[in-house]
Design a protein around this motif. Structure first.
Motif, short mmCIF file in Angstrom:
data_model
loop_
_atom_site.label_atom_id
_atom_site.label_comp_id
_atom_site.label_asym_id
_atom_site.label_seq_id
_atom_site.Cartn_x
_atom_site.Cartn_y
_atom_site.Cartn_z
N ARG A 77 0.83 -1.19 0.00
CA ARG A 77 0.00 0.00 0.00
C ARG A 77 0.87 1.25 0.00
NH1 ARG A 77 -2.85 -3.78 -0.15
NH2 ARG A 77 -4.81 -4.25 0.94
N VAL A 78 0.35 2.31 -0.60
CA VAL A 78 0.88 3.65 -0.44
C VAL A 78 -0.26 4.51 0.11
CG1 VAL A 78 1.69 5.73 -1.60
CG2 VAL A 78 2.64 3.52 -2.23
N PHE A 79 -0.06 5.07 1.28
CA PHE A 79 -1.05 5.94 1.90
C PHE A 79 -0.65 7.39 1.60
CE2 PHE A 79 -0.63 2.06 4.36
CZ PHE A 79 -1.95 1.62 4.42
N LEU A 80 -1.56 8.14 0.99
CA LEU A 80 -1.20 9.46 0.48
C LEU A 80 -2.24 10.49 0.87
CD1 LEU A 80 0.91 10.87 -1.40
CD2 LEU A 80 -0.68 10.43 -3.28
N ASP A 81 -1.79 11.58 1.49
CA ASP A 81 -2.63 12.74 1.77
C ASP A 81 -1.87 13.97 1.31
OD1 ASP A 81 -5.09 11.94 3.53
OD2 ASP A 81 -3.41 10.78 4.34
N VAL A 82 -2.48 14.71 0.38
CA VAL A 82 -1.85 15.90 -0.18
C VAL A 82 -2.81 17.07 -0.03
CG1 VAL A 82 -0.78 16.96 -2.19
CG2 VAL A 82 -0.58 14.49 -1.84
N THR A 83 -2.38 18.10 0.70
CA THR A 83 -3.17 19.32 0.85
C THR A 83 -2.54 20.42 0.02
OG1 THR A 83 -3.83 18.74 3.10
CG2 THR A 83 -4.02 21.05 2.47
N VAL A 84 -3.36 21.06 -0.81
CA VAL A 84 -2.89 22.15 -1.67
C VAL A 84 -3.69 23.40 -1.34
CG1 VAL A 84 -2.55 22.96 -4.03
CG2 VAL A 84 -2.26 20.53 -3.49
N THR A 85 -2.99 24.48 -0.98
CA THR A 85 -3.61 25.76 -0.69
C THR A 85 -3.14 26.78 -1.72
OG1 THR A 85 -1.87 26.67 0.73
CG2 THR A 85 -3.45 25.16 1.76
N GLU A 86 -3.61 28.02 -1.59
CA GLU A 86 -3.12 29.08 -2.48
C GLU A 86 -1.65 29.37 -2.24
OE1 GLU A 86 -5.51 32.52 -2.05
OE2 GLU A 86 -7.31 31.62 -2.91
N LYS A 87 -1.19 29.18 -1.01
CA LYS A 87 0.19 29.52 -0.64
C LYS A 87 1.16 28.37 -0.87
CE LYS A 87 0.88 31.59 3.25
NZ LYS A 87 0.82 31.91 4.70
N GLY A 88 0.71 27.14 -0.66
CA GLY A 88 1.66 26.04 -0.73
C GLY A 88 0.97 24.69 -0.63
N ALA A 111 7.22 9.62 4.90
CA ALA A 111 7.80 10.90 4.50
C ALA A 111 6.76 11.98 4.67
CB ALA A 111 8.27 10.85 3.05
N VAL A 112 7.25 13.19 4.87
CA VAL A 112 6.39 14.37 4.92
C VAL A 112 7.10 15.49 4.18
CG1 VAL A 112 7.35 15.14 7.13
CG2 VAL A 112 5.10 15.95 6.42
N ALA A 113 6.34 16.29 3.48
CA ALA A 113 6.93 17.39 2.72
C ALA A 113 5.98 18.57 2.73
CB ALA A 113 7.21 16.97 1.28
N SER A 114 6.55 19.75 2.59
CA SER A 114 5.76 20.98 2.54
C SER A 114 6.53 22.00 1.72
CB SER A 114 5.49 21.50 3.95
OG SER A 114 4.59 22.58 3.93
N GLY A 115 5.80 22.91 1.09
CA GLY A 115 6.48 23.90 0.28
C GLY A 115 5.59 25.08 -0.04
N LEU A 116 6.19 26.10 -0.62
CA LEU A 116 5.49 27.33 -0.97
C LEU A 116 5.48 27.52 -2.48
CD1 LEU A 116 7.01 29.77 1.68
CD2 LEU A 116 4.82 28.56 1.81
N PHE A 117 4.38 28.06 -2.99
CA PHE A 117 4.27 28.39 -4.40
C PHE A 117 4.68 29.83 -4.64
CE2 PHE A 117 0.75 25.15 -4.07
CZ PHE A 117 1.38 24.18 -4.82
N GLY A 118 5.25 30.08 -5.83
CA GLY A 118 5.56 31.43 -6.25
C GLY A 118 4.38 32.05 -6.96
N GLU A 119 4.58 33.24 -7.50
CA GLU A 119 3.50 33.97 -8.17
C GLU A 119 2.95 33.24 -9.38
OE1 GLU A 119 4.79 37.86 -9.10
OE2 GLU A 119 4.95 38.53 -7.00
N ASP A 120 3.78 32.46 -10.05
CA ASP A 120 3.35 31.74 -11.25
C ASP A 120 3.00 30.29 -10.95
OD1 ASP A 120 3.73 33.99 -12.86
OD2 ASP A 120 5.88 33.55 -13.07
N GLY A 121 2.88 29.93 -9.68
CA GLY A 121 2.52 28.58 -9.30
C GLY A 121 3.68 27.62 -9.19
N GLU A 122 4.90 28.11 -9.44
CA GLU A 122 6.07 27.25 -9.31
C GLU A 122 6.42 27.08 -7.83
OE1 GLU A 122 7.96 31.35 -9.26
OE2 GLU A 122 6.13 30.36 -9.96
#
Length: 310
Positions: A77-88, A111-122
């Motif tokens: 199994r792979v258990f996956l939860d991904v939250t996407v907001t306007e910021k990251g 594993a856990v990961a988090s990040g921020l988006f830039g103005e163009d969504g990168e």
């Protein structure tokens, strides 16, 4: 067959992520100008322990369990939860092997990961922590962090990494961690008129630099293969890896076998400038042998708790 089972279960983070190495080059000491000229990472003696930024609470969470099968047999199994907001974004990932897969390995990964988006969504800043477990005496913990506006990466690893070959700043610039690559490849929108599967994401796992490349391979109706499995139209994307730096010459060959990622479009009411697709199936094939992961009870959860089943 061993590689096929491992790569299918691992999805992106482990299939193309960290592996153990005992060889090391004649490199300068950490932190010296000579080290900085060769490597884009700054090894640290202690981890941060968590992402040092806030992505907000206005997002949508994709939650699913991807069930692995090989020749009709359960492999994990792979258990996956991904939250996407306007910021990251935030990703929570867990992989566990079952059935015949344990003939080859007792491996698990969280594993856990988090990040921020830039103005163009990168993705402009990434945090990533991964724990690979293959027995009490065979474990690897890795933490990677790149602050907003920075080119260099903070790295902590236990056991401490032995580096194979240099990855300088100019090759690592703009690269993201393996779980951030999952977000960039299969969740975010593309520019108007572009193909959802036509993407290239530069990745740095702390020691190696590679590109994950997706190319369109048509659309396909994913059949319901078992109780609660996703069914519906999906984009079929061929996934390959291109090794850039950090590898010994003997290890720069192509990955054996083929991998396809299937992406479903998020219902229009839940789409945003940072979320449009979700991965619902992964297929790996080597010769006549094929293995797959298919989303079971995939759902989208809004910030107010409302649930949309896919």
């Amino acid at each position: 067959m061993v590689r096929l089972v491992a790569s299918t279960l691992a999805l992106v983070p482990v299939a193309f992520g960290v592996s153990f190495a005992s060889d090391t080059g004649p490199y300068p000491d950490y932190g010296t100008p000579a080290w900085t000229a060769l490597f884009a990472v700054d090894p640290k003696p202690e981890p941060l322990g968590e992402a040092p930024f806030d992505i907000g609470d206005d997002g949508v969470t994709y939650s699913t369990t991807l069930k692995g099968e090989l020749a009709g047999l359960d492999i994990g199994r792979v258990f996956l939860d991904v939250t996407v907001t306007e910021k990251g974004y935030r990703v929570d990932y867990k992989m566990e092997q079952r059935g015949i897969a344990r003939w080859f390995s007792d491996g698990e990964a969280t594993a856990v990961a988090s990040g921020l988006f830039g103005e163009d969504g990168e993705i402009v800043s990434t945090y990533y922590y991964n724990h690979d477990y293959d027995g009490d005496d065979d474990q690897q913990r890795t933490e990677i962090y790149r602050a907003p506006g920075e080119r260099r990466y903070r790295l902590w690893s236990l056991p401490e990494y032995n580096f194979r070959e240099p990855v300088p700043e100019e090759l690592a610039e703009g690269a993201v961690d393996p779980l951030a690559a999952l977000v960039a490849l299969t969740f975010t929108p593309v520019a108007p008129g572009e193909e959802p599967c036509d993407r290239l994401v530069p990745v740095l796992d702390g020691r190696r630099r590679f590109d994950l490349v997706m190319k369109p391979d048509g659309k396909e109706y994913v059949k319901k293969n078992g109780s609660g499995r996703f069914k519906g139209d999906a984009y079929k994307c061929r996934l390959t890896q291109e090794k850039i730096a950090g590898y010994k010459e003997k290890n720069r060959g192509d990955i054996e076998g083929e991998i396809w990622v299937y992406m479903a479009e998020v219902p229009e009411a839940l789409q945003s400038e940072t979320l449009k697709y979700v991965p619902v199936k992964i297929v790996a094939r080597s010769g006549l042998i094929g293995a797959s992961l298919q989303a079971k009870r995939p759902k989208l959860i809004e910030a107010d708790g409302e649930v949309t089943n896919l």
